[in-house]
Motif scaffolding. Structure first.
Motif: not given
Length: 464
Positions: A185-187, A409-410, A415-416, A440-443
């Motif tokens: 459960d990410p913050p 990565v998921r 995260m919002t 870095k590619r994903a975000i």
């Protein structure tokens, strides 16, 4: 923000991170044991607390694996007097793990062990998930825990340093769709995310594929009349394997010998933890709860045999060595560096009918890692003895309790608000580099730091 790493900056053991809440107060997140090459790299190779505890107000534990809590006895001996925050499930499991660690590494004197455990109980401050809790009154900041999906009670740690700044520590993250446990459960947000990278450059097998491979290995072992040895961590991996084995046996009921083969858990600690897992059924995921509603017992089924007494253990080792009866044996330690698995390896590794199945990370320098690297029969040092290994060696990465690169990565993508900075820890330099490239590619725009590249003197420390 000032963040120092006293372990797990460029390896996967010895997790211990110190975050300053202001110029005078700090907290520790985990205080774990060094193992394998991580221990050997320390000069001299010891487990003492080599950093100042001045201003350290609290310890926050992400979960109860020994590489995250194993130095707590040394921390107390060094003078730490603060509270130990953790999840409610971890508060039940931690005394079991630390009791075993103290008996192995310090003393078997029951009076001294009981005094230590009483001290731990006094310091433990169990927290529910998803609620903010004040860090001690003389320190600023709040702490909140979220499920991490790694083992029962594992937690992502959120620190609100003030009204605006937040730091999150992933601890060890589990895979999505892990048996028994809810997903990580990410913050919602964090200025700095301290993220594990154990398998940052790897993709695990899908759960269905790994279970098909597990079935094939077990059937092969049975056809040969041999034993499948599974070195497994007492907490987490053993329970997950039992869960999947129960499903496998349920599917094969009446189909042949596999539905009748004994499944042995030979570890007093694993047996106690499994009983705790049963008591903590309210924390299981919906799939596991549905099995219970249908009258099945994933951690307590007919073929399951638990060995706790040492004489029973030795008798079983001798019996399997000489009888050729098939069996599936789960025994600690997970990296073959000690525990009862060592006796099984000494007795059975030379038999070509034996299968040795690795289902988790093997730290470089451990006996498990050396066995895992064998591509043909050869000798491996086990318990300081050269052991001839003729057994078949298998590795199932899909059973890892650690998230792989897609799951990591998921987690971040969930995260919002994406973090401003991500600090990668708990991984080799290669694993950290692989994950950094993917993040870095994903975000786009995120700053990714590799703790493995941040070194000051002999310690792995740096300002964030």
């Amino acid at each position: 923000m000032k963040l120092l790493h006293h372990g797990a900056a460029s390896g996967v053991t010895g997790s211990c991170h110190q975050l300053w809440l202001d110029s005078h107060h700090s907290i520790l997140v985990d205080c774990g044991l060094f193992q394998g090459e991580d221990l050997a790299r320390r000069q001299p190779p010891n487990l003492e607390i080599e950093f100042s505890l001045a201003g350290v107000e609290a310890l926050i534990v992400t979960h109860c694996h020994i590489d995250h809590i194993g130095r707590i006895p040394y921390l107390l001996a060094a003078g730490f007097t603060g509270p130990i925050f953790c999840s409610k499930a971890s508060a039940q499991l931690m005394p079991l793990i630390l009791e075993d660690a103290v008996k192995l590494g310090f003393t078997r004197d029951r009076r001294l062990v009981d005094r230590f455990l009483a001290l731990i109980q006094q310091r433990l401050k169990p927290l529910p998930y998803h609620r903010w809790h004040a860090i001690p009154e003389n320190a600023p900041g709040m702490v909140r825990l979220r499920p991490a999906g790694h083992i029962l009670g594992s937690a992502v740690v959120e620190i609100a340093m003030d009204r605006h700044r937040r730091v999150a520590f992933s601890g060890d993250l589990g895979c999505y769709d892990t048996p028994l446990l809810p997903d990580p459960d990410p913050p919602k947000r964090a200025d700095l995310l301290v993220l594990e990278a154990t398998y940052g450059n790897r993709n695990h097998e899908h759960r269905d594929k790994r279970n098909r491979r597990l079935r094939a290995i077990l059937e092969s072992t049975l056809a040969d009349g041999g034993t499948t040895l599974i070195p497994a961590f007492s907490i987490g991996r053993t329970q997950e394997l039992l869960y999947e084995l129960e499903e496998l046996l349920f599917q094969m009921l009446g189909e042949g010998a596999l539905s009748k083969v004994p499944i042995v858990v030979d570890s007093p600690l694993a047996a106690r933890i499994t009983r705790s897992y049963r008591r903590l059924q309210t924390l299981w995921d919906s799939e596991a709860k549905e099995r219970l509603r249908r009258g099945r017992h994933p951690l307590d089924f007919e073929q399951l045999i638990t060995i706790e007494d040492h004489y029973q253990h030795q008798a079983l080792v001798n019996r399997l060595q000489h009888s050729g009866e098939p069996a599936i044996v789960l025994a600690a330690s997970g990296m073959c560096s000690g525990g009862r698995i060592v006796n099984y390896l000494k007795a059975l590794a030379g038999d070509p009918r034996t299968d040795i199945l690795f289902v988790g990370y093997q730290a470089p320098g451990t006996a498990g890692h050396k066995l895992q690297q064998l591509s043909r029969p050869g000798r491996v040092m086990i318990d300081n003895e050269p052991i001839q290994v003729n057994a078949q060696i298998h590795s199932l990465s899909g059973f890892s309790a650690h998230a792989d690169q897609p799951d990591l990565v998921r987690f971040v993508s969930g995260m919002t608000l994406p973090p401003t900075t991500i600090r990668l820890v708990h991984g080799t330099p290669m694993a950290q580099k692989g994950l950094a490239t993917r993040l870095k590619r994903a975000i786009p725009g995120v700053k990714v730091e590799l703790a493995a590249l941040i070194r000051h003197g002999s310690r792995q420390n740096a300002p964030a």
